[in-house]
Write a protein that holds these residues in place. Structure first.
Motif, PDB file in Angstrom:
ATOM      1  N   TRP A  13       8.104 -11.263  -7.391  1.00 25.82           N
ATOM      2  CA  TRP A  13       7.294 -10.124  -7.815  1.00 25.82           C
ATOM      3  C   TRP A  13       7.388  -9.079  -6.720  1.00 25.82           C
ATOM      4  O   TRP A  13       7.294  -9.397  -5.533  1.00 25.82           O
ATOM      5  N   THR A  14       7.613  -7.850  -7.119  1.00 23.07           N
ATOM      6  CA  THR A  14       7.767  -6.770  -6.144  1.00 23.07           C
ATOM      7  C   THR A  14       6.690  -5.728  -6.376  1.00 23.07           C
ATOM      8  O   THR A  14       6.422  -5.340  -7.520  1.00 23.07           O
ATOM      9  N   SER A  15       6.113  -5.292  -5.301  1.00 25.73           N
ATOM     10  CA  SER A  15       5.093  -4.257  -5.415  1.00 25.73           C
ATOM     11  C   SER A  15       5.760  -2.907  -5.664  1.00 25.73           C
ATOM     12  O   SER A  15       6.978  -2.772  -5.560  1.00 25.73           O
ATOM     13  N   LYS A  16       4.975  -1.938  -5.963  1.00 28.23           N
ATOM     14  CA  LYS A  16       5.483  -0.570  -5.995  1.00 28.23           C
ATOM     15  C   LYS A  16       5.718  -0.105  -4.559  1.00 28.23           C
ATOM     16  O   LYS A  16       5.250  -0.733  -3.593  1.00 28.23           O
ATOM     17  N   VAL A  17       6.426   0.982  -4.423  1.00 24.24           N
ATOM     18  CA  VAL A  17       6.535   1.646  -3.117  1.00 24.24           C
ATOM     19  C   VAL A  17       5.286   2.513  -2.960  1.00 24.24           C
ATOM     20  O   VAL A  17       4.973   3.318  -3.829  1.00 24.24           O
ATOM     21  N   THR A  18       4.589   2.307  -1.868  1.00 28.05           N
ATOM     22  CA  THR A  18       3.324   3.027  -1.726  1.00 28.05           C
ATOM     23  C   THR A  18       3.095   3.468  -0.286  1.00 28.05           C
ATOM     24  O   THR A  18       3.568   2.820   0.660  1.00 28.05           O
ATOM     25  N   ASP A  19       2.406   4.560  -0.162  1.00 29.48           N
ATOM     26  CA  ASP A  19       1.965   4.990   1.169  1.00 29.48           C
ATOM     27  C   ASP A  19       0.468   4.705   1.323  1.00 29.48           C
ATOM     28  O   ASP A  19      -0.166   5.196   2.247  1.00 29.48           O
ATOM     29  N   PHE A  20      -0.088   3.938   0.437  1.00 32.05           N
ATOM     30  CA  PHE A  20      -1.512   3.565   0.405  1.00 32.05           C
ATOM     31  C   PHE A  20      -2.418   4.755   0.087  1.00 32.05           C
ATOM     32  O   PHE A  20      -3.639   4.652   0.167  1.00 32.05           O
ATOM     33  N   GLY A  21      -1.788   5.887  -0.227  1.00 34.45           N
ATOM     34  CA  GLY A  21      -2.560   7.114  -0.422  1.00 34.45           C
ATOM     35  C   GLY A  21      -3.427   7.094  -1.658  1.00 34.45           C
ATOM     36  O   GLY A  21      -4.344   7.906  -1.781  1.00 34.45           O
ATOM     37  N   ASP A  22      -3.155   6.198  -2.585  1.00 35.41           N
ATOM     38  CA  ASP A  22      -4.007   6.155  -3.760  1.00 35.41           C
ATOM     39  C   ASP A  22      -5.384   5.581  -3.459  1.00 35.41           C
ATOM     40  O   ASP A  22      -6.358   5.883  -4.143  1.00 35.41           O
TER      41      ASP A  22
ATOM     42  N   PRO B 100       9.663  -1.060  -8.297  1.00 39.35           N
ATOM     43  CA  PRO B 100       8.778  -2.185  -8.613  1.00 39.35           C
ATOM     44  C   PRO B 100       9.324  -3.002  -9.779  1.00 39.35           C
ATOM     45  O   PRO B 100       9.500  -2.500 -10.872  1.00 39.35           O
ATOM     46  N   LEU B 101       9.611  -4.232  -9.525  1.00 33.80           N
ATOM     47  CA  LEU B 101      10.196  -5.081 -10.550  1.00 33.80           C
ATOM     48  C   LEU B 101       9.712  -6.507 -10.367  1.00 33.80           C
ATOM     49  O   LEU B 101       9.270  -6.884  -9.276  1.00 33.80           O
ATOM     50  N   ILE B 102       9.831  -7.269 -11.405  1.00 33.62           N
ATOM     51  CA  ILE B 102       9.749  -8.711 -11.254  1.00 33.62           C
ATOM     52  C   ILE B 102      11.032  -9.286 -11.829  1.00 33.62           C
ATOM     53  O   ILE B 102      11.629  -8.724 -12.749  1.00 33.62           O
TER      54      ILE B 102
ATOM     55  N   TYR C   4      -5.103  -3.068   1.677  1.00 35.22           N
ATOM     56  CA  TYR C   4      -4.604  -2.476   0.437  1.00 35.22           C
ATOM     57  C   TYR C   4      -4.372  -3.617  -0.558  1.00 35.22           C
ATOM     58  O   TYR C   4      -3.403  -4.369  -0.441  1.00 35.22           O
TER      59      TYR C   4
ATOM     60  N   PHE D 242       6.018   4.741   4.032  1.00 36.16           N
ATOM     61  CA  PHE D 242       5.993   4.088   2.732  1.00 36.16           C
ATOM     62  C   PHE D 242       6.354   2.613   2.910  1.00 36.16           C
ATOM     63  O   PHE D 242       7.211   2.276   3.726  1.00 36.16           O
TER      64      PHE D 242
ATOM     65  N   GLN E 129       6.794  -1.391   0.855  1.00 33.32           N
ATOM     66  CA  GLN E 129       6.933  -2.184  -0.363  1.00 33.32           C
ATOM     67  C   GLN E 129       7.032  -3.639   0.072  1.00 33.32           C
ATOM     68  O   GLN E 129       7.597  -3.934   1.123  1.00 33.32           O
ATOM     69  N   TRP E 130       6.477  -4.537  -0.704  1.00 36.18           N
ATOM     70  CA  TRP E 130       6.562  -5.942  -0.348  1.00 36.18           C
ATOM     71  C   TRP E 130       6.892  -6.781  -1.581  1.00 36.18           C
ATOM     72  O   TRP E 130       6.672  -6.364  -2.722  1.00 36.18           O
TER      73      TRP E 130
ATOM     74  N   THR F 270      -1.977 -10.043  -4.120  1.00 36.48           N
ATOM     75  CA  THR F 270      -1.541  -9.833  -2.743  1.00 36.48           C
ATOM     76  C   THR F 270      -2.363  -8.698  -2.136  1.00 36.48           C
ATOM     77  O   THR F 270      -2.885  -7.835  -2.844  1.00 36.48           O
TER      78      THR F 270
ATOM     79  N   VAL G 211      -2.290  -6.113   1.588  1.00 41.82           N
ATOM     80  CA  VAL G 211      -1.600  -5.745   2.823  1.00 41.82           C
ATOM     81  C   VAL G 211      -2.647  -5.274   3.830  1.00 41.82           C
ATOM     82  O   VAL G 211      -3.529  -4.469   3.500  1.00 41.82           O
TER      83      VAL G 211
END
Lengths: 401, 432
Positions: A292-301, B31-33, B7, A368, A370-371, A387, A389
């Motif tokens: 599972w991959t997170s979105k790319v984020t700068d935590f700004g949301d 973002p993918l799975i 976060y 930015f 992503q994990w 998850t 961070v």
């Protein structure tokens, strides 16, 4: 004349559970008291009193009771009574087992002193098969031969109170034991199309009824079907043709199972057919790498001051359900200056099905992030719940310990 | 200690965004799975598989064929054969492909590559590529028998030449030649069940059927039901699409059999319909509710039943502009069809094509990924499957970029991807 009491027992169905105490000696009585086991149970006052007896229905069983009456302090004689409940056994039945006739019944009432089982053959006389000095409710009788009808009945006694009535009568007509006969299906094609076939076998004795077990799929697991054979079978090999009134469904489909169960299958370009299921965690032995991959984020949301700011990630928390012991989980972290993922792997879990947190530690600075959480295994799955961070805004703090 | 900020991403409702999507997220669809699914707010592995049978050709279809008596057969359609799964211990499968058994074998020479027959009529009944075996060498329910030999040439009515020496022990007597099928390149079998007959066709052979009793499959009607690319049961008739008429392919034409009799194509109630209003080819057939859907590459046609046996179907409407570009992407699910269109995956919402999982937050991401991974040519070969137990519709694209599937979960309105080590080509139900 002295005071005298007598008892009048009431017996119903082999039970003595209440008693009448009658006093006598004078034409007119006054002020009678009656004691049971030393306890006053009846007082009759008057001159004269009109009552001449007392009914004691408050008796448990089995129990011993001692009664005595008084008039003006003068005692009567003493009466000792033992209550009991002597009921006939019920539910007598008999079934044929392997070499025995199993008779069973149910004893009722108070625990008997002795149990008796009686038997008769056909229209003969009853005789005691056996008796036991305790309460017994079953017996295996091996003394029987085929071609006769056997009847059974049971009764009990309590010492001093005689026998109970008999139970109901159970009976069984004993016939020959079925003999297992090896047979072989000689024409499976006919079996498939006609739901019947010509079979042959070598019976070992003359019997009225054969139990024929159809052996299919090579496993000998076919259902039993009863088959009547009218002819006299000796030791010669004979062949007959007959059909089953009920076709074993498992045979009706040419080795295809007849039921509603089904499975899901894949086919591939090389000709392989695969059985697929939710409990298979590999692709024919090739580990399934699931992530599972997170979105790319700068935590700004969530944190507006993180926009256009540098952050440092310290750790990633993974909440998972511990389905399997020793499951390898890998967490990847990426930031905007990276060309490859940074990863940490841990072997986790004991397989106790509880929800657990595990932390993967990093030290990565960027804008930015992503994990990714990954499990690659051929025999284990994992269940990822969420998850988190943990990071700091570099502009507000930077800590080295 | 530093003052950590946290976060969180919880629960894992889906993979494509969080509860509060960031405005500043780059436009990447990263973002993918992979090889997993979102279920009950958690991420889990997808289903895996273990080998069950090994056939000798690519598997095009796996079918659970159930007769009205309840008798069931698991059938495989391969590149060359119709096969029946055998479940007895030590057994594998048997062929139901038509055979030729006329005459007998007199001798073998060459050594054992040149086969001489007596009373045989091979010139008109068998062809190069067909398979040869002697009956006494043949174990029919444990295929593939290693003694099957491939015919290199048919030299005359009484002589054939094998590609390699026959490996069986028998050199004379009764034999059989399995007349293998062929499938057009990039195409595959379609099948349906009509009145206890398993019907199948692929655009290259006469439409075939097997009734559960015969030893092999047969042609429905070698004159009037020929080389159809698509088939479907509708109104208790066998419907054929993209057919050959008088030896000429007619890709805009459908045909139907007599009601309840898929082998009868000459009865007055059998018929034919041409969809000439638009020039795009038929790409498939389906049923949605009471209607029949005829898919063309750039339009969708809806037909209903009239109740008139001699004129049984009438057009309800057509939708021009949205069609199906991948014939084998059409799947039945929840009483409607899902399929791949020119720019998206669609399902028929009654008589109107709607986009599948049209959630702008997530749907656009997987669509970008699909159309980037799979070329225009490869899209036409995309095939679909339904796993109702997992509430999933998957489309397989064995593309040059990888053996990916794009799966839509109807229960959770989620898209996700999987990747397989094998070239999966068919999916279906079978008896356990």
């Amino acid at each position: 004349m002295s005071l005298t009491i007598t008892d009048s027992q009431t017996i119903s169905g082999g039970a003595l559970t209440n008693v009448r105490i009658t006093w006598s000696g004078y034409a007119n009585w006054y002020d009678i008291t009656l004691y049971r086991n030393g306890t006053l149970i009846c007082t009759e006052l008057g001159d004269p009193i009109t009552a001449t007896y007392y009914d004691d229905a408050d008796m448990s069983h089995p129990a011993s009771y001692s009664y005595i009456a008084y008039q003006s302090g003068s005692p009567s004689n003493t009466i000792n009574i033992t209550s009991y409940d002597l009921q006939a056994p019920s539910g007598c039945g008999v079934v044929k087992g392997s070499g025995v006739l199993t008779v069973s019944w149910t004893n009722n009432g108070d625990t008997p002193t002795n149990t008796y089982l009686e038997k008769k053959v056909d229209s003969g006389s009853w005789s005691v098969v056996s008796s036991w000095g305790y309460s017994r409710e079953a017996y295996d009788d091996s003394d029987f031969t085929s071609g006769h009808t056997y009847y059974y009945r049971a009764r009990v006694d309590i010492t001093g109170y005689g026998y109970s009535n008999y139970s109901n009568e159970a009976s069984i007509a004993v016939t020959s034991d079925p003999t297992t006969v090896e047979i072989s299906v000689s024409d499976t094609t006919t079996l498939t199309e006609d739901k019947g076939t010509t079979i042959s076998g070598v019976p070992t004795s003359q019997e009225d009824t054969f139990l024929i077990r159809l052996n299919y799929d090579g496993g000998g697991t076919g259902p039993w079907a009863n088959m009547d054979i009218d002819e006299s079978y000796g030791t010669d090999t004979q062949t007959d043709t007959f059909s089953f009134s009920t076709i074993p469904t498992s045979l009706a489909a040419d080795s295809q199972s007849i039921d509603t169960d089904y499975a899901l299958y894949y086919g591939d370009l090389t000709g392989n057919v695969y059985l697929t299921s939710a409990t298979e965690f590999s692709d024919d032995g090739v580990p399934i790498t699931a992530y599972w991959t997170s979105k790319v984020t700068d935590f700004g949301d969530l944190y507006q001051d993180c926009i256009n700011a540098w952050k440092t990630v310290y750790r990633v928390k993974v909440k998972y359900v511990d389905l399997y012991a020793n499951t390898v989980i890998t967490v990847y972290l990426w930031s905007d200056k990276d060309t490859t993922w940074t990863s940490q792997s841990m072997t986790v879990g004991t397989g106790d099905n509880s929800t657990k947190d595990i932390y993967f530690y990093f030290l990565k600075t960027g804008q930015f992030f992503q994990w990714k959480i990954e499990s690659a295994s051929s025999d284990k799955t994992f269940l990822l719940m969420d998850t988190s961070v943990y990071f700091t805004l570099n502009g507000e703090s930077f800590y080295i310990s | 200690m530093p003052s950590y900020r946290i976060y969180p991403v919880h629960p894992l409702e889906h993979a494509m965004s969080t509860n509060n999507p960031a405005f500043y997220i780059p436009s990447s669809y990263s973002p993918l799975i992979l090889n997993g699914k979102i279920d009950k707010s958690s991420f889990q592995k997808r289903w895996g598989y273990t080998i069950d049978r090994t056939l000798d050709q690519a598997v095009h279809a796996i079918v659970l064929f159930t007769l009205t008596t309840g008798t069931r057969y698991t059938l495989y359609l391969t590149e060359t054969d119709l096969c029946k799964k055998e479940t007895a211990t030590g057994k594998t499968y048997s062929y139901l492909t038509p055979t030729y058994t006329g005459g007998s074998i007199a001798s073998m020479s060459g050594p054992k590559t040149v086969i001489t027959g007596g009373g045989t009529s091979w010139a008109t009944n068998v062809a190069a590529g067909d398979k040869f075996i002697m009956n006494t060498d043949h174990t029919s329910d444990a295929e593939p028998d290693t003694d099957w030999a491939t015919i290199q040439s048919v030299d005359s009515d009484t002589q054939i030449t094998l590609t390699s020496a026959y490996t069986g022990a028998t050199t004379s007597g009764n034999y059989k030649i399995r007349k293998v099928y062929s499938v057009p390149e990039d195409e595959r079998w379609t099948w349906c069940i009509v009145k206890d007959k398993f019907c199948f066709t692929n655009g290259n052979v006469n439409v075939q059927y097997w009734d559960g009793a015969a030893s092999t499959a047969s042609s429905l009607d070698s004159t009037n039901a020929v080389k159809a690319r698509y088939c479907m049961e509708y109104g208790n008739r066998l419907m054929l699409g993209d057919v050959y008429v008088s030896g000429i392919r007619q890709p805009l034409t459908i045909q139907w059999s007599m009601e309840d009799t898929p082998t009868n194509w000459t009865d007055p109630t059998a018929g034919q319909l041409d969809l000439f209003e638009t020039d795009d080819f038929l790409t498939g057939m389906g049923r949605v509710g009471p209607n029949m859907i005829l898919y063309k590459s750039q339009s969708t046609w809806v037909y209903g039943r009239t109740g008139d046996a001699f004129n049984p179907f009438q057009k309800v409407l057509d939708r021009r502009g949205i069609g199906c570009i991948a014939p084998y992407s059409i799947v039945d699910y929840w009483g409607t069809n899902y399929f791949l269109g020119q720019d998206d995956f669609y399902f028929m919402n009654s008589d109107f094509p709607n986009k599948v999982g049209d959630n702008p937050d997530r749907h656009s991401l997987i669509m970008h990924k699909f159309f980037e991974d799979v070329s225009t040519t490869e899209r036409k070969r995309v095939w679909g499957m339904v796993n109702q137990e997992a509430n999933e519709i998957s489309w397989f694209a064995n593309a040059s970029t990888g053996k990916f599937t794009y799966t839509y979960n109807t229960k959770h309105d989620e898209w996700y991807m999987s990747q397989y080590p094998d070239d999966l080509f068919a999916f279906g139900r079978g008896a356990v």
